[in-house]
Design a protein around this motif. Structure first.
Motif, PDB file in Angstrom:
ATOM      1  N   GLY A 189     -12.432  25.348 -24.605  1.00 21.47           N
ATOM      2  CA  GLY A 189     -12.561  24.072 -24.205  1.00 21.47           C
ATOM      3  C   GLY A 189     -13.232  23.878 -22.759  1.00 21.47           C
ATOM      4  N   ASP A 190     -13.742  25.119 -22.167  1.00 22.85           N
ATOM      5  CA  ASP A 190     -14.390  25.314 -20.864  1.00 22.85           C
ATOM      6  C   ASP A 190     -15.760  25.371 -21.084  1.00 22.85           C
ATOM      7  OD1 ASP A 190     -15.448  26.353 -18.377  1.00 22.85           O
ATOM      8  OD2 ASP A 190     -13.733  27.415 -18.040  1.00 22.85           O
ATOM      9  N   LEU A 191     -16.495  24.346 -20.818  1.00 23.27           N
ATOM     10  CA  LEU A 191     -17.964  24.126 -20.972  1.00 23.27           C
ATOM     11  C   LEU A 191     -18.883  24.978 -20.071  1.00 23.27           C
ATOM     12  CD1 LEU A 191     -18.263  20.376 -21.974  1.00 23.27           C
ATOM     13  CD2 LEU A 191     -18.335  22.387 -23.616  1.00 23.27           C
ATOM     14  N   GLU A 192     -18.401  25.355 -18.875  1.00 21.17           N
ATOM     15  CA  GLU A 192     -18.946  26.249 -18.139  1.00 21.17           C
ATOM     16  C   GLU A 192     -18.950  27.537 -18.619  1.00 21.17           C
ATOM     17  OE1 GLU A 192     -18.713  27.764 -13.425  1.00 21.17           O
ATOM     18  OE2 GLU A 192     -17.454  26.121 -14.086  1.00 21.17           O
ATOM     19  N   TYR A 193     -17.913  27.942 -19.180  1.00 20.44           N
ATOM     20  CA  TYR A 193     -17.814  29.222 -19.884  1.00 20.44           C
ATOM     21  C   TYR A 193     -18.506  29.232 -21.234  1.00 20.44           C
ATOM     22  CZ  TYR A 193     -15.711  32.950 -22.728  1.00 20.44           C
ATOM     23  OH  TYR A 193     -15.458  34.094 -23.614  1.00 20.44           O
ATOM     24  N   PHE A 194     -18.724  28.211 -21.875  1.00 19.10           N
ATOM     25  CA  PHE A 194     -19.594  27.951 -23.094  1.00 19.10           C
ATOM     26  C   PHE A 194     -20.901  28.164 -22.843  1.00 19.10           C
ATOM     27  CE2 PHE A 194     -21.574  26.025 -26.803  1.00 19.10           C
ATOM     28  CZ  PHE A 194     -20.880  26.499 -27.647  1.00 19.10           C
TER      29      PHE A 194
END
Length: 321
Positions: A185-190
């Motif tokens: 759920g972490d878009l920065e990670y994605f």
């Protein structure tokens, strides 16, 4: 699975092509149960036909939504064999093989390959948290023993361990790894995960949380492994197609339905409510029973009615039902 080759002109390593396409919606299938440790064969047939007819790109069995860690090894094998048989080559079948025991993971992957599955899915080992060096060595060691293309699965909310980006960068050197499913759920990670496709142009990166599908696609994702696609696969497929086409009006319309549907996940007070709500919805539309694996209990009548009301509002369930 082909090995990487070297481009003679540039001297750069060229990754192999992925053996299967996972671009689109890949439902993480529930495991229909007729009783404790008893597979609901008719329900599984209806469920697989339902999602395939809805246009999904592949199916993923024995994941989180499939309650894999709660199922006996015998039942997991039965689920694999029956799913591959029912699908009959219509779409690729991905099989979750993660276990706390290394040998059981390999055994399940070998069985999946024997049955004709198309790929295996591996998350970080759970219960005993692994450090990143340990995790890297674990994947490097186990991958040659898995006779299928392998998708890695980042699920830190349940396994308590991330596939950190630098770890994935190292693991990208393994040709049989074909991509990553991220449920953090972490878009920065994605976004950083999608950037690894510059190293492995054949990698396919999929998002788990279904409400984040538009943002994930904008960041370079290839689709979603979305639990709601068990219930309304064509809605999620329409969302994916609209995103690919850049049709913002269509995206907004279908996303409104998806966001409304997500209200079923807020029913109930335990963490198990996501699985129970999904199975309850499938039961209400006549696909399979709503029995979850132990230690969970199915929704009682008041919660079941709340699920039904959401389904009526989005037109998945008739007003009189």
């Amino acid at each position: 699975m082909g090995s990487a080759v070297t481009n003679e002109a540039s001297g750069q390593r060229v990754p192999p092509s992925s053996p299967i396409s996972l671009q689109g919606i890949v439902p993480p299938l529930v495991t229909p149960l007729a009783d404790r440790d008893e597979l609901d064969h008719a329900g599984l047939q209806r469920l697989l036909d339902h999602v395939i007819e809805g246009g999904v790109a592949a199916v993923f069995i024995l994941g989180t939504t499939g309650e894999a860690p709660s199922l006996s090894y015998r039942l997991r094998r039965e689920m694999i064999a029956e799913s591959v048989r029912i699908v009959g080559g219509r779409v690729p079948v991905l099989v979750g093989v993660t276990d706390t025991a290394y040998v059981e993971t390999v055994n399940l992957a070998e069985y999946a390959a024997e049955c004709g599955a198309d790929a295996a899915v591996l998350t970080t080992p759970y219960y005993f948290p692994a450090g990143q060096t340990e995790l890297t060595r674990y994947v490097q060691s186990i991958t040659p023993k898995i006779p299928l293309p392998l998708m890695l699965y980042n699920m830190p909310g349940l396994t308590k361990v991330w596939f950190e980006i630098e770890t994935l960068k190292q693991l990208s050197e393994i040709p049989s790894i074909i991509g990553v499913k991220d449920s953090s759920g972490d878009l920065e990670y994605f976004e950083r995960l999608c950037q690894l496709k510059s190293i492995r142009t054949d990698w396919q990166v999929l998002i788990g949380p279904e409400a984040l599908l538009p943002q994930a696609m904008a960041l370079g994702g290839d689709g979603g492994v979305n639990g709601g696609a068990n219930v309304m696969p064509s809605v999620f497929v329409d969302c994916y197609k609209a995103l690919v086409a850049g049709d913002t009006e269509a995206v907004d319309a279908v996303l409104a339905t998806i966001l409304k549907f997500q209200e079923i996940y807020e029913i109930g007070k335990y963490a198990s409510r996501h699985i129970k709500a999904t199975k309850s919805a499938l039961s209400l539309i006549g696909i399979c029973e709503d029995l979850p694996a132990d230690p969970f209990n199915r929704f009682l009548a008041p919660q079941r009615e709340q699920v039904a009301e959401v389904l009526r509002e989005i037109g998945v369930l008739g007003k009189g039902k």
